[in-house]
Each structure stands twice: as structure tokens, then as C-alpha cells.
Design an enzyme around this catalytic site. Sequence first.
Site, mmCIF file in Angstrom:
data_model
loop_
_atom_site.group_PDB
_atom_site.id
_atom_site.type_symbol
_atom_site.label_atom_id
_atom_site.label_comp_id
_atom_site.label_asym_id
_atom_site.label_seq_id
_atom_site.Cartn_x
_atom_site.Cartn_y
_atom_site.Cartn_z
ATOM 1 N N LYS A 227 0.436 -1.152 -0.157
ATOM 2 C CA LYS A 227 0.136 0.090 0.117
ATOM 3 C C LYS A 227 0.882 1.125 0.258
ATOM 4 O O LYS A 227 0.197 2.284 -1.187
ATOM 5 C CB LYS A 227 -0.673 0.100 1.574
ATOM 6 C CG LYS A 227 -2.334 -1.083 1.074
ATOM 7 C CD LYS A 227 -3.350 -0.719 2.439
ATOM 8 C CE LYS A 227 -3.848 -2.068 2.053
ATOM 9 N NZ LYS A 227 -5.527 -1.415 2.736
ATOM 10 N N ASP B 86 -10.325 2.565 1.522
ATOM 11 C CA ASP B 86 -9.632 1.228 2.530
ATOM 12 C C ASP B 86 -11.067 3.251 3.972
ATOM 13 O O ASP B 86 -11.450 2.771 4.658
ATOM 14 C CB ASP B 86 -8.958 1.632 3.275
ATOM 15 C CG ASP B 86 -8.748 0.626 3.003
ATOM 16 O OD1 ASP B 86 -9.268 -0.184 2.435
ATOM 17 O OD2 ASP B 86 -7.655 0.172 3.307
ATOM 18 N N GLY C 243 -2.102 -0.977 15.180
ATOM 19 C CA GLY C 243 -1.555 -0.908 14.489
ATOM 20 C C GLY C 243 -0.599 0.085 13.645
ATOM 21 O O GLY C 243 -1.898 0.826 13.170
ATOM 22 N N GLY D 211 -0.312 0.575 6.713
ATOM 23 C CA GLY D 211 -1.272 1.336 5.672
ATOM 24 C C GLY D 211 -2.375 1.545 5.982
ATOM 25 O O GLY D 211 -2.919 2.582 5.859
#
Length: 280
Positions: free
Chosen positions: A76, A112, A135, A138
Amino acid sequence: MSAAKDMRLTLSRDTRLCMSLSGRPSNFGTRLHNHLYQALGLDYVYKAFSTTDLPAAIGGVRALGVRGCAVSMPFKEACIPLLDELTPSAARLQSVNTIVNTDSRLVAYNTDYIAVAALLKSHGVPPGTPFVLRGSGGMGRAVAAALVDHGLGLGTLVARNAASGRVVADLHGLQWQPELPEKAPGAVLVNVTPLGMAGAAESEAQAFPDALIAEAAWVFDVVALPSETPLVRAALRLGRPVITGEEVMVLQAVEQFALYTGVRPDAARVAEAAAFARAG
């Protein structure tokens, strides 16, 4: 005849190709897109790929006239220097999950973000709710932006990689720390790591412990396959409301479909295609 048995794509020299690039390709997007092409009578076909040579793969998208390319982990961010234009969402996040090829010009998007923002709204997650985001890759960038833009409260980003963790945290005004907090009562817990992902080394790992889940307001696992990750199963067992990665995957795929074809399927078509994709 069932939808599954009736899926026949007639290919010709005019058929337009769309594809995906992923470290761990799945059948879900392939089945969903191809089902919609067939149902809507569109002369397209979709195929999933992986690669060990990203520049060559993106060059192939350009040279062969591939209409659209979905991009998943771990490509990504790495694909960005290979593209011609970043739309505002992709530029802001420095993360790409969709490439549209028009006359050999490759334009990048991030659907997303659109999907996560829509799900926070449709699930009724209240603004002002604190969150813990685990996390910083991307997908983490897209999710962090959607959480902040939704108006959630104090945000903590947990990432073992201090460099990427601090970058994402600073970009969105979050607190960074390398380990999970001991307590986060009333928070939205969000996993954007591969923990729980089918085929990953940590496929049986639960991204947050029961003690945090039990006090959470919501649990959101961006991992899409399997649809019930260890984290989602734990949240359901403990009676916490969940948002699943499968929901994200379907919504962002529909946005990609519209970008590639110029056609936006209605909710009934999308639900039918998602059910077909899950069955594969």
C-alpha cells in the site's frame, strides 16, 4: 440454477481486466467483483495476484491497460512512487489501496478510509468515545484518519515499530506507545495488524486480551479473513458490539467497483455478491 452455478464470464479481446495485488491473495474480492460483472452484464473480469517484483507488476498494469488494481498489504505504501497521481485521500494518508488506469495514467485512491468512515456512522459509534488502535501500517493510516474524522475522543496508537508508530500518531494527534495499555474502559478497540489473519503466523492470536475487551465500548477488527477472527469471537463471547473486517472489505470493494466501471450496484446486488463471495 443457483447463482454460483450460473457464473459464466464470456471473454473477448474487448474484455477489461481488473486485478488485485496482495501478499496473501484471497478469493473474496475475485468472486465479489466477477459476480457483480455477471449480474450487471459488464464486460470485465477480475483476477487476484501476488508479486515479488512490485515495479514490474505496476508497469504491467500500465502497459497492458489493466483498468483497475486493488492493493493490499504489504504494497500500500511501496507502490506510491510508481504512480502518476494521488487523489486527496491517498495523498493525505500516504497509503493506496486502489489504482485506476485511464489511458496509461495511474491514479491512486484509498477506499479503505471511505469504508471505515461509513461503518463508524452506520454502527452508531458515538463521537467522543476514546479508542485504542493497534497497528501503524498502510491500513492503520486510513483507519486512524477515519476514527479522528468521525470525532472520536482520546486516541492511543499501539505499535512495536517506534518509527512508523510515531509518524502515524503525530499525523493524527494520537498518543503512541509500544505496548497495549493495562486498562481502556469504554474505548473502541481497533486491530489493524495481521493478528488473527488466515494464513498468517499469528492466525490464532487475539489482538486484545479479554480484560480489555470486557470493558470496551466496541471492538473493531479490520482483518477480513476469516470473518470471525479470534478477536471477533472473543468480543461476541463477552457480549461486546463488533465491526468486522469483512464489512470493511465489502464496502471498500464496492467503491473500487464503481471507480473501475462507473456503475454503482444497489444494496441488494451488493448483499447477493457478498454472500456469493463468502461461499467460495
